[in-house]
Scaffold this motif. Structure first.
Motif, mmCIF file in Angstrom:
data_model
loop_
_atom_site.group_PDB
_atom_site.id
_atom_site.type_symbol
_atom_site.label_atom_id
_atom_site.label_comp_id
_atom_site.label_asym_id
_atom_site.label_seq_id
_atom_site.Cartn_x
_atom_site.Cartn_y
_atom_site.Cartn_z
ATOM 1 N N SER A 64 0.840 -1.210 0.000
ATOM 2 C CA SER A 64 0.000 0.000 0.000
ATOM 3 C C SER A 64 0.875 1.260 0.000
ATOM 4 O O SER A 64 0.552 2.255 -0.674
ATOM 5 N N LYS A 65 1.954 1.242 0.750
ATOM 6 C CA LYS A 65 2.865 2.386 0.795
ATOM 7 C C LYS A 65 3.552 2.576 -0.560
ATOM 8 O O LYS A 65 3.678 3.698 -1.051
ATOM 9 N N ILE A 66 3.975 1.465 -1.160
ATOM 10 C CA ILE A 66 4.628 1.538 -2.480
ATOM 11 C C ILE A 66 3.635 2.062 -3.515
ATOM 12 O O ILE A 66 3.997 2.884 -4.368
ATOM 13 N N ARG A 67 2.373 1.600 -3.449
ATOM 14 C CA ARG A 67 1.344 2.086 -4.388
ATOM 15 C C ARG A 67 1.113 3.582 -4.191
ATOM 16 O O ARG A 67 0.916 4.322 -5.160
ATOM 17 N N GLU A 68 1.130 4.016 -2.943
ATOM 18 C CA GLU A 68 0.946 5.436 -2.646
ATOM 19 C C GLU A 68 2.071 6.252 -3.282
ATOM 20 O O GLU A 68 1.821 7.281 -3.924
ATOM 21 N N PHE A 69 3.315 5.798 -3.113
ATOM 22 C CA PHE A 69 4.455 6.474 -3.745
ATOM 23 C C PHE A 69 4.313 6.481 -5.267
ATOM 24 O O PHE A 69 4.578 7.482 -5.929
ATOM 25 N N GLN A 70 3.881 5.339 -5.811
ATOM 26 C CA GLN A 70 3.749 5.229 -7.267
ATOM 27 C C GLN A 70 2.666 6.170 -7.790
ATOM 28 O O GLN A 70 2.832 6.799 -8.825
ATOM 29 N N MET A 71 1.561 6.275 -7.065
ATOM 30 C CA MET A 71 0.477 7.174 -7.488
ATOM 31 C C MET A 71 0.967 8.637 -7.467
ATOM 32 O O MET A 71 0.653 9.416 -8.372
#
Length: 147
Positions: A64-71
């Protein structure tokens, strides 16, 4: 007798138009520099975000944290693309203002040259008039001496 150019108000107007065009160009250049600076800041933010994303992946952060960074990185990329468009538009505006300024400068130069020609002609006529007066005075003196 003093030289007075009949079209002096037009010359003044052309000079004012040139000055205004210079101000407009200066403003457009300032805007372009602002857009470029903003673009540089966005690019730096994207680099920092890429480093944070890589660090998160290396630390095995939650997905979820990685997805947040990616977004957020995707959002920055969209902002960068818009900013490139803004920079191109600002550059186009600068080029247009340069053309307008060169046109105004040419227009002013034409009127200044016309004024200079009129002044030169006026001075030539004044010299001719003075010479004729001096010649007449010399003729009268010669005639007086001859009597």
């Amino acid at each position: 007798m003093k030289f007075q150019y009949a079209f002096q108000k037009i010359v003044d107007l052309k000079t004012n138009e040139k000055t205004q065009a210079e101000w407009m160009l200066s403003s457009a250049i300032g805007r372009l520099q602002e857009e470029k600076k903003s673009l540089e800041e966005l690019l730096e933010s994207r680099e920092r975000m890429a480093k944070q994303l890589q660090e998160a992946a290396e630390r095995r952060a939650p997905v979820s944290k990685i997805r947040e960074f990616q977004m957020y990185a995707d959002h920055l990329q969209q902002c960068i693309e818009r900013k490139y468009s803004d920079v191109a538009q600002a550059d186009s505006n600068v080029q247009m203002k340069k053309k307008q300024l060169s046109h105004k400068m040419l227009d002013e130069k034409v009127w200044l040259k016309a004024r200079d020609k009129a002044k030169s002609s006026f001075q030539q006529n004044m010299l001719l008039r003075e010479q004729n007066e001096l010649d007449e005075m010399a003729t009268v003196r010669f005639a007086m001496k001859a009597r």
